[in-house]
Write an enzyme that holds these catalytic residues in place. Sequence first.
Site, PDB file in Angstrom:
ATOM      1  N   HIS A 143       0.852  -1.195   0.000  1.00 50.68           N
ATOM      2  CA  HIS A 143       0.000   0.000   0.000  1.00 50.68           C
ATOM      3  C   HIS A 143       0.889   1.246   0.000  1.00 50.68           C
ATOM      4  O   HIS A 143       2.096   1.173   0.244  1.00 50.68           O
ATOM      5  CB  HIS A 143      -0.810   0.100   1.296  1.00 50.68           C
ATOM      6  CG  HIS A 143      -1.690  -1.035   1.622  1.00 50.68           C
ATOM      7  ND1 HIS A 143      -3.050  -0.974   1.470  1.00 50.68           N
ATOM      8  CD2 HIS A 143      -1.425  -2.257   2.148  1.00 50.68           C
ATOM      9  CE1 HIS A 143      -3.593  -2.109   1.881  1.00 50.68           C
ATOM     10  NE2 HIS A 143      -2.628  -2.905   2.300  1.00 50.68           N
ATOM     11  N   GLU A 167       2.570  -0.720   4.387  1.00 50.77           N
ATOM     12  CA  GLU A 167       2.294   0.632   3.897  1.00 50.77           C
ATOM     13  C   GLU A 167       3.617   1.354   3.645  1.00 50.77           C
ATOM     14  O   GLU A 167       4.497   1.368   4.511  1.00 50.77           O
ATOM     15  CB  GLU A 167       1.505   1.439   4.941  1.00 50.77           C
ATOM     16  CG  GLU A 167       0.086   0.959   5.173  1.00 50.77           C
ATOM     17  CD  GLU A 167      -0.939   1.571   4.211  1.00 50.77           C
ATOM     18  OE1 GLU A 167      -0.545   2.348   3.318  1.00 50.77           O
ATOM     19  OE2 GLU A 167      -2.129   1.259   4.385  1.00 50.77           O
ATOM     20  N   HIS A 207      -2.554  -3.012  -3.314  1.00 49.99           N
ATOM     21  CA  HIS A 207      -3.920  -2.858  -2.824  1.00 49.99           C
ATOM     22  C   HIS A 207      -4.886  -2.716  -4.005  1.00 49.99           C
ATOM     23  O   HIS A 207      -6.001  -3.242  -3.991  1.00 49.99           O
ATOM     24  CB  HIS A 207      -3.993  -1.627  -1.909  1.00 49.99           C
ATOM     25  CG  HIS A 207      -5.198  -1.602  -1.020  1.00 49.99           C
ATOM     26  ND1 HIS A 207      -5.488  -0.537  -0.208  1.00 49.99           N
ATOM     27  CD2 HIS A 207      -6.195  -2.507  -0.822  1.00 49.99           C
ATOM     28  CE1 HIS A 207      -6.615  -0.800   0.450  1.00 49.99           C
ATOM     29  NE2 HIS A 207      -7.055  -1.974   0.109  1.00 49.99           N
ATOM     30  N   ASP A 214      -3.670   2.442  -4.729  1.00 47.35           N
ATOM     31  CA  ASP A 214      -2.303   2.353  -4.213  1.00 47.35           C
ATOM     32  C   ASP A 214      -1.718   0.956  -4.409  1.00 47.35           C
ATOM     33  O   ASP A 214      -2.477   0.000  -4.496  1.00 47.35           O
ATOM     34  CB  ASP A 214      -2.276   2.760  -2.724  1.00 47.35           C
ATOM     35  CG  ASP A 214      -3.147   1.886  -1.834  1.00 47.35           C
ATOM     36  OD1 ASP A 214      -4.299   1.617  -2.184  1.00 47.35           O
ATOM     37  OD2 ASP A 214      -2.643   1.441  -0.780  1.00 47.35           O
TER      38      ASP A 214
HETATM   39 ZN   LIG Z   1      -4.049   0.648   0.620  1.00 49.70          ZN
END
Ligand SMILES: [Zn+2]
Length: 190
Positions: free
Chosen positions: A40, A122, A161, A171
């Site tokens: 992400h 992330e 994602h 993303d």
């Molecule tokens: Zn995401």
Amino acid sequence: MTQPQSSSDRHDILTDAVFKPSKFFNTRPDNIDIDLLVIHCISLPEGEYGLPYIEDLFLGCLDCNQHASFADLVGLEVSAHFFIKRNGEIIQFVPMDLRAWHAGVSKFDGRSNCNDFSIGIELEGTDKSEFTQLQYQALVKTTGQIMRLYPKITPERIVGHSDIAPGRKTDPGIGFNWGHYKQQLAKELL
Ligand SMILES: [Zn+2]
């Protein structure tokens, strides 16, 4: 549910990461294989880096009055297993054996609820800009460590994602260099 207090007594907290336990997690379904890695990106505010707000969000202590755009985040309960900052620093919020809340409504290979069987990373960034080499280095090293712990996560089972929530999520975006990442990862896994 008790919060894991220490990183030293768990195999699923990486020593290269700073462990900051989030309250946003739960257990995975019984006997589920962890066999997907989801990449992400996030920035708060959008396009601004090096601020404390992303960690605050995942730790459940973001003051949504800090920026007008945070009004959308009020009451949001989200987390990821890992967060990699622009300088390559790695924060871990949820032990990998537990279920972090990063994917939302999602489907991979016909299976929905990807949070049940995936690990989420992330990257600090936006879906339209590039990521730093320090981030790729940290991501590659972290991915290698994850794959050794969870060998059912093969290179083909590392997705964005946007791949598991098409039409809803974009993303990690056009600036994420999948070719570079997979090439460096292949070297890491030698
Ligand atoms: Zn995401």
